[in-house]
Design an enzyme around this catalytic site. Sequence first.
Site, PDB file in Angstrom:
ATOM      1  N   HIS A  18       0.841  -1.210   0.000  1.00  0.00           N
ATOM      2  CA  HIS A  18       0.000   0.000   0.000  1.00  0.00           C
ATOM      3  C   HIS A  18       0.876   1.260   0.000  1.00  0.00           C
ATOM      4  O   HIS A  18       0.612   2.218  -0.735  1.00  0.00           O
ATOM      5  CB  HIS A  18      -0.892   0.055   1.254  1.00  0.00           C
ATOM      6  CG  HIS A  18      -1.902  -1.046   1.367  1.00  0.00           C
ATOM      7  ND1 HIS A  18      -2.034  -1.819   2.496  1.00  0.00           N
ATOM      8  CD2 HIS A  18      -2.849  -1.493   0.496  1.00  0.00           C
ATOM      9  CE1 HIS A  18      -3.029  -2.685   2.329  1.00  0.00           C
ATOM     10  NE2 HIS A  18      -3.538  -2.514   1.117  1.00  0.00           N
ATOM     11  N   LYS A  42     -17.324  -7.273   5.922  1.00  0.00           N
ATOM     12  CA  LYS A  42     -16.004  -7.820   6.257  1.00  0.00           C
ATOM     13  C   LYS A  42     -15.734  -7.743   7.752  1.00  0.00           C
ATOM     14  O   LYS A  42     -15.887  -6.684   8.358  1.00  0.00           O
ATOM     15  CB  LYS A  42     -14.919  -7.018   5.521  1.00  0.00           C
ATOM     16  CG  LYS A  42     -14.606  -7.541   4.144  1.00  0.00           C
ATOM     17  CD  LYS A  42     -13.301  -6.931   3.658  1.00  0.00           C
ATOM     18  CE  LYS A  42     -12.966  -7.391   2.256  1.00  0.00           C
ATOM     19  NZ  LYS A  42     -11.784  -6.693   1.735  1.00  0.00           N
ATOM     20  N   ARG A  91      -2.101  -6.693  -8.294  1.00  0.00           N
ATOM     21  CA  ARG A  91      -0.962  -7.588  -8.038  1.00  0.00           C
ATOM     22  C   ARG A  91      -0.841  -8.669  -9.101  1.00  0.00           C
ATOM     23  O   ARG A  91       0.232  -8.960  -9.578  1.00  0.00           O
ATOM     24  CB  ARG A  91      -1.122  -8.260  -6.670  1.00  0.00           C
ATOM     25  CG  ARG A  91      -0.872  -7.346  -5.511  1.00  0.00           C
ATOM     26  CD  ARG A  91      -1.421  -7.918  -4.254  1.00  0.00           C
ATOM     27  NE  ARG A  91      -2.860  -8.106  -4.386  1.00  0.00           N
ATOM     28  CZ  ARG A  91      -3.694  -8.219  -3.378  1.00  0.00           C
ATOM     29  NH1 ARG A  91      -3.249  -8.198  -2.154  1.00  0.00           N
ATOM     30  NH2 ARG A  91      -4.991  -8.368  -3.578  1.00  0.00           N
ATOM     31  N   SER A 129      -3.179  -7.995   2.721  1.00  0.00           N
ATOM     32  CA  SER A 129      -3.478  -7.859   4.154  1.00  0.00           C
ATOM     33  C   SER A 129      -3.983  -9.192   4.707  1.00  0.00           C
ATOM     34  O   SER A 129      -3.680  -9.559   5.839  1.00  0.00           O
ATOM     35  CB  SER A 129      -4.535  -6.776   4.388  1.00  0.00           C
ATOM     36  OG  SER A 129      -4.029  -5.527   3.979  1.00  0.00           O
TER      37      SER A 129
HETATM   38  O1  PNS Z   1      -9.052  -3.253   0.271  1.00  0.00           O
HETATM   39  P1  PNS Z   1     -10.326  -3.741  -0.330  1.00  0.00           P
HETATM   40  O2  PNS Z   1     -11.163  -4.444   0.729  1.00  0.00           O
HETATM   41  O3  PNS Z   1     -10.123  -4.580  -1.561  1.00  0.00           O
HETATM   42  O4  PNS Z   1     -11.152  -2.431  -0.781  1.00  0.00           O
HETATM   43  C1  PNS Z   1     -12.441  -2.531  -1.331  1.00  0.00           C
HETATM   44  C2  PNS Z   1     -13.108  -1.149  -1.339  1.00  0.00           C
HETATM   45  C3  PNS Z   1     -13.105  -0.584   0.081  1.00  0.00           C
HETATM   46  C4  PNS Z   1     -12.354  -0.218  -2.242  1.00  0.00           C
HETATM   47  C5  PNS Z   1     -14.566  -1.297  -1.857  1.00  0.00           C
HETATM   48  O5  PNS Z   1     -15.226  -2.281  -1.122  1.00  0.00           O
HETATM   49  C6  PNS Z   1     -15.344   0.008  -1.763  1.00  0.00           C
HETATM   50  O6  PNS Z   1     -15.146   0.890  -2.571  1.00  0.00           O
HETATM   51  N1  PNS Z   1     -16.219   0.129  -0.744  1.00  0.00           N
HETATM   52  C7  PNS Z   1     -17.013   1.325  -0.516  1.00  0.00           C
HETATM   53  C8  PNS Z   1     -18.504   1.062  -0.805  1.00  0.00           C
HETATM   54  C9  PNS Z   1     -18.791   1.148  -2.303  1.00  0.00           C
HETATM   55  O7  PNS Z   1     -18.683   2.193  -2.918  1.00  0.00           O
HETATM   56  N2  PNS Z   1     -19.184  -0.014  -2.878  1.00  0.00           N
HETATM   57  C10 PNS Z   1     -19.452  -0.129  -4.303  1.00  0.00           C
HETATM   58  C11 PNS Z   1     -18.203  -0.488  -5.102  1.00  0.00           C
HETATM   59  S1  PNS Z   1     -18.537  -0.683  -6.800  1.00  0.00           S
END
Ligand code: PNS
Length: 160
Positions: A18, A42, A91, A129
């Site tokens: 990150h 989560k 990745r 993570s």
């Molecule tokens: O680190 P991660 O868990 O892969 O991140 C995922 C994240 C937080 C970027 C994604 O779940 C997100 O954007 N969540 C916010 C809610 C949202 O906008 N959901 C619709 C996504 S299309």
Amino acid sequence: MAKLAIYPGSFDPVTLGHVDIVKRSLTIFDEVIVLIAESAQKKSLFNVGERRELLQEAFKKEKRVTLDTWKGLLMDYAAQKKACAIIRGLRAVSDFEYEFQMAAMNKRLNRKIDTFFMMTSEDYYFVSSHLVREVAKLGGALKNIVPPHVEKKLKEKFRQ
Ligand code: PNS
């Protein structure tokens, strides 16, 4: 006008992968908001406050990085902040499907904001993570994978 990008994620916990993405993003964007997007689905190891503290320490020298947390739609947050971009790290091919769908959905929600993908540096292509939490739980070393203060915090967490 300053080019502001949002780097969203769970950051549970922040890894050197990150940190690398943020540092490289700062060569393109003027400012980056590292956004802890809270997810009801989560189950996290670190609570939001702990994750924020770990990120704060990781980016304490980066004046152009700010931290924030958000419970709603990412695109609502990005529009509110007048961000021009979302940054995500890639990745491996296995990341692609999920990221592609999310970027497409986000684009549908707000046509003005694009998602920019960055290939993870070769030092971190295996780092997630999820694996960090598993290795820490089983007592493995995480040097050069997470910042030292994160490794310390993980050790404390699993000693409890
Ligand atoms: O680190 P991660 O868990 O892969 O991140 C995922 C994240 C937080 C970027 C994604 O779940 C997100 O954007 N969540 C916010 C809610 C949202 O906008 N959901 C619709 C996504 S299309």
